[in-house]
Scaffold this motif. Structure first.
Motif, short mmCIF file in Angstrom:
data_model
loop_
_atom_site.label_atom_id
_atom_site.label_comp_id
_atom_site.label_asym_id
_atom_site.label_seq_id
_atom_site.Cartn_x
_atom_site.Cartn_y
_atom_site.Cartn_z
N THR A 102 -118.54 -4.78 49.13
CA THR A 102 -117.26 -5.06 50.01
C THR A 102 -115.96 -4.25 49.50
O THR A 102 -115.20 -3.54 50.04
N LEU A 103 -115.84 -4.37 47.98
CA LEU A 103 -114.71 -3.66 47.58
C LEU A 103 -114.94 -2.18 47.55
O LEU A 103 -113.95 -1.51 47.65
N ILE A 104 -116.22 -1.86 47.42
CA ILE A 104 -116.26 -0.21 47.66
C ILE A 104 -115.80 0.23 48.95
O ILE A 104 -115.13 1.14 49.14
N THR A 105 -116.30 -0.67 49.97
CA THR A 105 -115.99 -0.30 51.29
C THR A 105 -114.37 -0.30 51.61
O THR A 105 -113.88 0.46 52.30
N ILE A 106 -113.74 -1.33 51.01
CA ILE A 106 -112.29 -1.47 51.24
C ILE A 106 -111.59 -0.13 50.42
O ILE A 106 -110.59 0.26 51.04
N GLY A 107 -112.11 0.25 49.14
CA GLY A 107 -111.42 1.54 48.69
C GLY A 107 -111.77 2.62 49.69
O GLY A 107 -110.57 3.31 49.88
N TRP A 108 -113.08 2.79 50.22
CA TRP A 108 -112.80 3.74 51.10
C TRP A 108 -112.18 3.69 52.36
O TRP A 108 -111.49 4.55 52.78
N SER A 109 -111.91 2.34 53.01
CA SER A 109 -111.03 2.44 54.14
C SER A 109 -109.51 2.47 53.91
O SER A 109 -108.83 3.15 54.56
N LYS A 110 -109.26 1.97 52.62
CA LYS A 110 -107.81 2.22 52.21
C LYS A 110 -107.36 3.75 52.04
O LYS A 110 -106.42 4.22 52.46
N HIS A 111 -108.44 4.49 51.54
CA HIS A 111 -108.05 5.69 51.27
C HIS A 111 -107.96 6.74 52.97
O HIS A 111 -107.10 7.46 52.81
N LYS A 112 -108.67 6.11 53.72
CA LYS A 112 -108.40 6.79 55.03
C LYS A 112 -107.29 6.44 55.75
O LYS A 112 -106.69 7.26 56.81
N LYS A 113 -106.50 5.47 55.40
CA LYS A 113 -105.26 4.94 55.87
C LYS A 113 -103.99 5.61 55.42
O LYS A 113 -102.73 5.35 55.71
N PHE A 121 -106.88 8.86 46.13
CA PHE A 121 -107.57 8.97 44.72
C PHE A 121 -107.49 7.57 43.93
O PHE A 121 -108.51 7.23 43.46
N LYS A 122 -106.43 7.02 44.05
CA LYS A 122 -106.28 5.76 43.36
C LYS A 122 -106.97 4.63 44.09
O LYS A 122 -107.60 3.83 43.25
N SER A 123 -107.06 4.68 45.47
CA SER A 123 -107.80 3.47 46.04
C SER A 123 -109.22 3.69 45.75
O SER A 123 -110.08 2.82 45.49
N ILE A 124 -109.81 5.05 45.91
CA ILE A 124 -111.10 5.10 45.61
C ILE A 124 -111.44 4.85 44.27
O ILE A 124 -112.43 4.28 43.89
N GLY A 125 -110.82 5.43 43.33
CA GLY A 125 -110.96 5.45 41.86
C GLY A 125 -110.86 3.82 41.40
O GLY A 125 -111.91 3.30 40.88
#
Length: 146
Positions: A102-113, A121-125
């Motif tokens: 879920t956290l990995i998916t949130i990182g992916w979703s945040k980077h798209k926004k 880079f920060k949200s994914i990292g």
């Protein structure tokens, strides 16, 4: 069927861990060098995300075909919680891994926004790294290396 799914789940885990490390290192390298977020960066992160989700689906299948689930059904949840090995396999491992994914998916979703490369880079990292730590914390190493 159980042994086959367990083997796939175990070997796929190596790929997931390697891809998450690559995505995390790529994200922090991009953040520290202040470079532009490119389609290659997106692709690295997406491949890690997809492999992680496939691993989760394999894990769900594995839980339902596992002999441990049959023991849990017959003995009850109280017995599962008293047995450290069953608790790890049927409660801790799936729950913590669900949180990690879920956290990995949130990182992916945040980077798209966001449009700013540093924030991408920060949200994914950060989210991928937290997810990786959680995944590593609940791997049943005793079963994995046997």
């Amino acid at each position: 069927m159980y042994e086959g799914v367990l083997d796939i789940h175990s070997y796929w885990a190596y790929a997931v861990l390697v891809l998450l490390v690559i995505a995390i290192l790529n994200a922090f390298a991009g953040l520290s060098s202040k470079r532009v977020f490119t389609p290659k960066d997106r692709q690295i992160s997406m491949i890690a995300l997809v492999f992680t989700h496939v691993q989760f689906v394999l894990g769900l299948v594995l839980i339902f075909v596992s002999p441990a689930m049959a023991v849990a059904k017959s003995a009850g949840m109280g017995a599962v919680m008293k047995d450290p090995h069953l608790r790890l396999l049927l409660v801790e491992h799936p729950l913590v891994n669900l949180i990690a994914i879920t956290l990995i998916t949130i990182g992916w979703s945040k980077h798209k926004k966001t449009e700013e490369s540093a924030k991408k880079f920060k949200s994914i990292g950060i989210f991928y790294a937290i997810g990786l730590v959680l995944l590593l914390s609940r791997i049943p190493y005793g079963q994995w290396f046997d």
